[in-house]
Scaffold this active site. Sequence first.
Site, PDB file in Angstrom:
ATOM      1  N   TYR A  48       1.844 -15.391  -7.088  1.00 28.39           N
ATOM      2  CA  TYR A  48       1.576 -15.044  -5.696  1.00 28.39           C
ATOM      3  C   TYR A  48       0.252 -15.649  -5.253  1.00 28.39           C
ATOM      4  CZ  TYR A  48       0.728 -11.905  -1.665  1.00 28.39           C
ATOM      5  OH  TYR A  48       0.478 -11.387  -0.420  1.00 28.39           O
ATOM      6  N   ASP A  62     -10.992 -10.889   5.133  1.00 31.10           N
ATOM      7  CA  ASP A  62      -9.546 -11.042   5.329  1.00 31.10           C
ATOM      8  C   ASP A  62      -9.156 -10.502   6.710  1.00 31.10           C
ATOM      9  OD1 ASP A  62      -6.834 -11.445   4.929  1.00 31.10           O
ATOM     10  OD2 ASP A  62      -6.571  -9.637   3.708  1.00 31.10           O
ATOM     11  N   ASP A  89       1.219 -15.452   1.056  1.00 30.36           N
ATOM     12  CA  ASP A  89       0.869 -14.548   2.145  1.00 30.36           C
ATOM     13  C   ASP A  89       0.586 -15.395   3.386  1.00 30.36           C
ATOM     14  OD1 ASP A  89      -0.326 -12.765   3.879  1.00 30.36           O
ATOM     15  OD2 ASP A  89      -1.830 -12.049   2.450  1.00 30.36           O
ATOM     16  N   ASP A  91       0.029 -14.168   6.367  1.00 30.09           N
ATOM     17  CA  ASP A  91      -0.652 -13.324   7.352  1.00 30.09           C
ATOM     18  C   ASP A  91       0.267 -13.051   8.550  1.00 30.09           C
ATOM     19  OD1 ASP A  91      -2.872 -12.983   5.779  1.00 30.09           O
ATOM     20  OD2 ASP A  91      -4.089 -14.493   6.783  1.00 30.09           O
ATOM     21  N   HIS A 116       5.575 -14.425   3.258  1.00 30.01           N
ATOM     22  CA  HIS A 116       5.781 -13.203   4.032  1.00 30.01           C
ATOM     23  C   HIS A 116       4.887 -13.196   5.267  1.00 30.01           C
ATOM     24  CE1 HIS A 116       2.134 -11.034   2.683  1.00 30.01           C
ATOM     25  NE2 HIS A 116       2.448 -11.344   1.437  1.00 30.01           N
ATOM     26  N   GLU A 118       3.496 -10.652   8.519  1.00 32.61           N
ATOM     27  CA  GLU A 118       3.228  -9.242   8.781  1.00 32.61           C
ATOM     28  C   GLU A 118       3.192  -8.951  10.272  1.00 32.61           C
ATOM     29  OE1 GLU A 118      -1.491  -8.705   8.190  1.00 32.61           O
ATOM     30  OE2 GLU A 118      -0.471  -9.811   6.594  1.00 32.61           O
ATOM     31  N   CYS A 126      -7.030  -5.822   5.996  1.00 35.43           N
ATOM     32  CA  CYS A 126      -6.344  -5.470   4.757  1.00 35.43           C
ATOM     33  C   CYS A 126      -5.369  -4.332   5.011  1.00 35.43           C
ATOM     34  CB  CYS A 126      -7.370  -5.064   3.701  1.00 35.43           C
ATOM     35  SG  CYS A 126      -6.645  -4.309   2.236  1.00 35.43           S
ATOM     36  N   ARG A 161       6.643  -8.300   6.205  1.00 32.49           N
ATOM     37  CA  ARG A 161       5.787  -7.180   5.804  1.00 32.49           C
ATOM     38  C   ARG A 161       5.569  -6.281   7.014  1.00 32.49           C
ATOM     39  NH1 ARG A 161      -0.549  -7.687   3.815  1.00 32.49           N
ATOM     40  NH2 ARG A 161      -1.316  -6.110   5.284  1.00 32.49           N
ATOM     41  N   GLU A 191       4.099  -2.045   3.371  1.00 31.67           N
ATOM     42  CA  GLU A 191       2.706  -1.927   2.928  1.00 31.67           C
ATOM     43  C   GLU A 191       2.209  -0.485   3.000  1.00 31.67           C
ATOM     44  OE1 GLU A 191       0.511  -2.797   1.079  1.00 31.67           O
ATOM     45  OE2 GLU A 191      -0.719  -4.374   1.994  1.00 31.67           O
ATOM     46  N   ASN A 213       3.604  -3.254  -3.497  1.00 30.82           N
ATOM     47  CA  ASN A 213       2.257  -3.795  -3.628  1.00 30.82           C
ATOM     48  C   ASN A 213       1.411  -2.873  -4.499  1.00 30.82           C
ATOM     49  OD1 ASN A 213      -0.123  -5.151  -3.354  1.00 30.82           O
ATOM     50  ND2 ASN A 213      -0.432  -4.657  -1.192  1.00 30.82           N
TER      51      ASN A 213
END
Length: 301
Positions: A48, A62, A89, A91, A116, A118, A126, A161, A191, A213
């Site tokens: 990942y 982040d 990821d 985002d 993925h 989100e 985060c 996500r 998440e 996760n």
Amino acid sequence: MLHTRTTPAERRKDLREQLASGRLVRMPGAVNPYAAKLIQEHGFEAAYLSGGVLAAELCLPDIGLTTATEIAARAQQVTRVTDLPVLIDADTGFGAPLNAARSTQLFEDAGLAGMHLEDQIAVKRCGHLDGKTLVPTADMVRRVRAAADARRDPGFLLMARTDARGVEGLAAAIDRAKAYVDAGADAVFPEALLDEAEFEAFRKAVDVPLLANMTEFGKGPLLTTAALENLGYNIALYPVTFFRLAMGAVEEGLATLAAEGTQESLVPRMQTRSRLYEVLGYEEYAAFDSAVFDFRLPPGV
């Protein structure tokens, strides 16, 4: 040696077959290409690339400051050295739905097995922090649909996500996940679920592969692989584990060097030079050019 021996299409097929097998896919986060090679050597099924880690490597928070091209460049470095499927990821897609579409193709070109997206706003945070803000479900549906439409290889895994559990509650998170699947998502990443009961409820409600996760210092428990298999989850994700371990070791080493004036007491904790050369494949490179590796290391070095 120089490159992975498998093609992106083969690695995408591998990931999808693993997800369909009913076995849990263990997916550690790769700090860098070298770590990705170690993940493969230690028998894990996939790797990942965490957006949080990639941002932290650049000494950025982040919060959506990295760009799709920066992330794709790092991804290509990682997929060059491992035969494992790699999930990234993405985002929030790095902008509007059109940006999500372009990011999808960048990540396909980088040799990734999937990504993925989100449902936070662009200035994200985060997933295990409070104060997150989500886009409306319809906006995330457009984001997912744009990525699905842009995908050229149907084997490339598109995962959605949802961060809705901490903002709108579990039922809303499940409803959002179902809408994202209808829009073209192949899998779902719920998440910040709080306990095993919530993991179980999500599994019962959503009939696609699910990612759990297992990040440290988060909202939920650190479940074992056996527990996750029993719950019916498909991927166990360890996104920042090895970045935290590595940076913890760096800080301890710096403190020791500052206090003792030498790194001598740290040497037994270090990876040896011979192991470094083994991982890097010096002897394999020698098959191409004997001048590269024409020496012998003393024992124990």
